[in-house]
Write a protein that holds these residues in place. Structure first.
Motif, PDB file in Angstrom:
ATOM      1  N   ALA A 168       0.755  -1.142   0.040  1.00  0.00           N
ATOM      2  CA  ALA A 168       0.072  -0.164   0.013  1.00  0.00           C
ATOM      3  C   ALA A 168       0.864   1.040   0.243  1.00  0.00           C
ATOM      4  O   ALA A 168       0.690   2.311  -0.735  1.00  0.00           O
ATOM      5  N   ARG A 169       2.026   1.212   0.794  1.00  0.00           N
ATOM      6  CA  ARG A 169       2.814   2.522   0.897  1.00  0.00           C
ATOM      7  C   ARG A 169       3.347   2.683  -0.766  1.00  0.00           C
ATOM      8  O   ARG A 169       3.563   3.681  -1.103  1.00  0.00           O
ATOM      9  N   LEU A 185      -8.441   8.488   1.211  1.00  0.00           N
ATOM     10  CA  LEU A 185      -8.353   7.038   1.496  1.00  0.00           C
ATOM     11  C   LEU A 185      -9.781   6.367   1.286  1.00  0.00           C
ATOM     12  O   LEU A 185     -10.679   6.733   2.327  1.00  0.00           O
ATOM     13  N   LEU A 186      -9.792   5.339   0.303  1.00  0.00           N
ATOM     14  CA  LEU A 186     -11.204   4.715   0.392  1.00  0.00           C
ATOM     15  C   LEU A 186     -11.224   3.326   0.604  1.00  0.00           C
ATOM     16  O   LEU A 186     -10.444   2.542   0.081  1.00  0.00           O
ATOM     17  N   GLU A 203      -7.488   7.217  14.732  1.00  0.00           N
ATOM     18  CA  GLU A 203      -6.429   6.522  14.463  1.00  0.00           C
ATOM     19  C   GLU A 203      -6.517   5.050  13.810  1.00  0.00           C
ATOM     20  O   GLU A 203      -7.717   4.836  13.886  1.00  0.00           O
ATOM     21  N   VAL A 204      -5.673   4.882  12.991  1.00  0.00           N
ATOM     22  CA  VAL A 204      -5.777   3.844  12.087  1.00  0.00           C
ATOM     23  C   VAL A 204      -5.944   2.575  12.811  1.00  0.00           C
ATOM     24  O   VAL A 204      -6.572   1.684  12.389  1.00  0.00           O
ATOM     25  N   LEU A 216      -4.419   0.970   4.993  1.00  0.00           N
ATOM     26  CA  LEU A 216      -4.587   2.242   5.412  1.00  0.00           C
ATOM     27  C   LEU A 216      -3.315   2.741   5.870  1.00  0.00           C
ATOM     28  O   LEU A 216      -2.973   3.933   5.798  1.00  0.00           O
ATOM     29  N   ALA A 217      -2.684   1.877   6.851  1.00  0.00           N
ATOM     30  CA  ALA A 217      -1.652   2.315   7.440  1.00  0.00           C
ATOM     31  C   ALA A 217      -0.313   2.651   6.413  1.00  0.00           C
ATOM     32  O   ALA A 217       0.490   3.370   6.745  1.00  0.00           O
ATOM     33  N   GLY A 218      -0.424   1.787   5.430  1.00  0.00           N
ATOM     34  CA  GLY A 218       0.627   1.893   4.368  1.00  0.00           C
ATOM     35  C   GLY A 218       0.592   3.255   3.638  1.00  0.00           C
ATOM     36  O   GLY A 218       1.388   4.009   3.470  1.00  0.00           O
ATOM     37  N   PHE A 219      -0.779   3.424   3.304  1.00  0.00           N
ATOM     38  CA  PHE A 219      -1.090   4.837   2.727  1.00  0.00           C
ATOM     39  C   PHE A 219      -0.568   5.917   3.508  1.00  0.00           C
ATOM     40  O   PHE A 219       0.072   6.893   3.132  1.00  0.00           O
ATOM     41  N   ALA A 220      -0.966   5.775   4.949  1.00  0.00           N
ATOM     42  CA  ALA A 220      -0.670   6.686   5.872  1.00  0.00           C
ATOM     43  C   ALA A 220       0.980   6.972   6.133  1.00  0.00           C
ATOM     44  O   ALA A 220       1.397   7.972   6.394  1.00  0.00           O
ATOM     45  N   ASP A 221       1.729   6.047   6.052  1.00  0.00           N
ATOM     46  CA  ASP A 221       3.078   5.894   5.883  1.00  0.00           C
ATOM     47  C   ASP A 221       3.792   6.894   4.837  1.00  0.00           C
ATOM     48  O   ASP A 221       4.615   7.838   5.247  1.00  0.00           O
ATOM     49  N   ALA A 222       3.012   6.656   3.735  1.00  0.00           N
ATOM     50  CA  ALA A 222       3.741   7.565   2.641  1.00  0.00           C
ATOM     51  C   ALA A 222       3.232   8.967   2.725  1.00  0.00           C
ATOM     52  O   ALA A 222       4.033   9.860   2.469  1.00  0.00           O
TER      53      ALA A 222
END
Length: 349
Positions: A168-169, A185-186, A203-204, A216-222
């Motif tokens: 995801a990231r 984010l969907l 929070e995630v 979602l955590a991977g998206f948030a990391d980036a």
């Protein structure tokens, strides 16, 4: 009264084991004797030994169970689920085994009962939620083997999967590399009973499903790496993991305010639904998916490719023919970022 194996044996004048062999081990009897037994059984209305009882005596059933946390129809309508099942079926065919699809009710007692009553030799656990630990404990209580595809497997589990967070990231970094910062984010069922559209998630860790949570955590990391923290993200929840649900989530009031320039979806079906709505509205946002299902390429969808058929096949092989080496009981599959026309540079402010 229902005719029994004993009654057939007495009518023919042979032992019960001889009648049983006529059905399960025909090579042990002469052709004439076997035919006489079958003819007598047919005349008496006896259909043969009970398959469940016979399986219990043999110690195996000849079937593996695939556990779904969703409704049964999901196995036939979700494109990635059908890929996974195709792989499981391929392996099962090679081992002369059959499949039993087991949807798990939402309530814990019903889920435990479904696992306890399934007549199988083992289980493939597909996309279990946070309740998976309890389900796995029920399987262990039965003394049956299992393979999980969980986003967070235990060290002792047989497991086949991908690094959900890293994959995801990678797709989120693709968007941030194009200059996007105002990104929605969907995902499906972000919070229990959430209405389609925008939701507040502090929070995630609040997201109940581990696979969705990891993506979602991977998206948030980036996004955090370019200065966009979780509280500033727009989170959209879809009613389920389907194209219509993705469209409905994006179509909800205030789902995508004008500053939003891109949508990161946790699945291709959601992304395709988002593209449907955006096209109808005449808006041109960058959209990404996850899985690379067959419909992704014709739609020009940028996505993460994971090997769905291989995932199912390797999971079933781990169950039916486990490796001797205990260090080989977990398999990490590769993912690939596939860039297509659904993404482009962020518009200049």
């Amino acid at each position: 009264m229902k005719p029994t194996l004993r009654a057939v044996a007495e009518a023919v004048g042979v032992s019960r084991s001889t009648v049983s062999n006529a059905y399960s081990r025909p090579d042990q009897l002469s052709r004439e004797l076997r035919q006489r037994i079958l003819d007598t059984a047919r005349e008496m209305g006896y259909a043969g030994p009970d398959p469940t009882a016979r399986s219990l005596r043999r110690g195996y059933v000849g079937a593996i169970g695939v556990l779904f946390t969703s409704r049964l129809s999901y196995a036939f309508t979700d494109p990635f689920a059908t890929q996974f099942l195709t792989g499981v079926a391929q392996a099962a065919e090679r081992h002369d085994s059959s499949l039993l699809l087991v949807p798990l009710p939402a309530e814990a007692a019903g889920a435990r009962k479904a696992v306890e009553n399934a007549a199988v030799d083992g289980f493939c656990v597909y996309c279990g939620g946070d309740e998976e630990g309890e389900i796995v404990d029920t399987i262990r209580d039965r003394g049956l083997p299992f393979v999980t595809t969980s986003a967070r497997p235990r060290a002792e589990d047989r497991w086949v999967g991908i690094d959900e967070r890293a994959a995801a990231r990678s797709v989120a970094e693709h968007l941030t590399g194009l200059g996007h910062r105002r990104i929605a984010l969907l995902a499906d069922s972000v919070l229990p009973d959430a209405a389609p559209g925008r939701v507040r998630v502090r929070e995630v860790a609040e997201v109940p499903h581990p696979t969705t949570r990891e993506r979602l955590a991977g998206f948030a990391d980036a996004l955090a790496a370019v200065g966009v923290d979780w509280p500033h993200l727009t989170i959209l929840s879809a009613a389920d993991n389907s194209r219509p649900a993705g469209a409905a989530a994006v179509r909800a009031p205030d789902a995508l305010p004008e500053p939003i320039t891109a949508v990161l979806a946790c699945a291709d079906v959601l992304a395709l639904g988002a593209l449907d709505t955006l096209r109808d509205a005449g808006r041109h946002l960058s959209v990404t998916g996850f899985d690379d299902i067959a419909e992704a390429a014709p739609a020009g969808l940028t996505t993460v490719r994971q090997p769905g058929v291989e995932k199912g096949r390797r999971a079933a092989e781990l169950l039916l023919d486990p490796p001797v080496d205990p260090d080989a009981h977990q398999i990490l599959l590769p993912t690939t970022l596939v860039v297509r026309t659904s993404t482009g540079p962020a518009p200049r402010s």
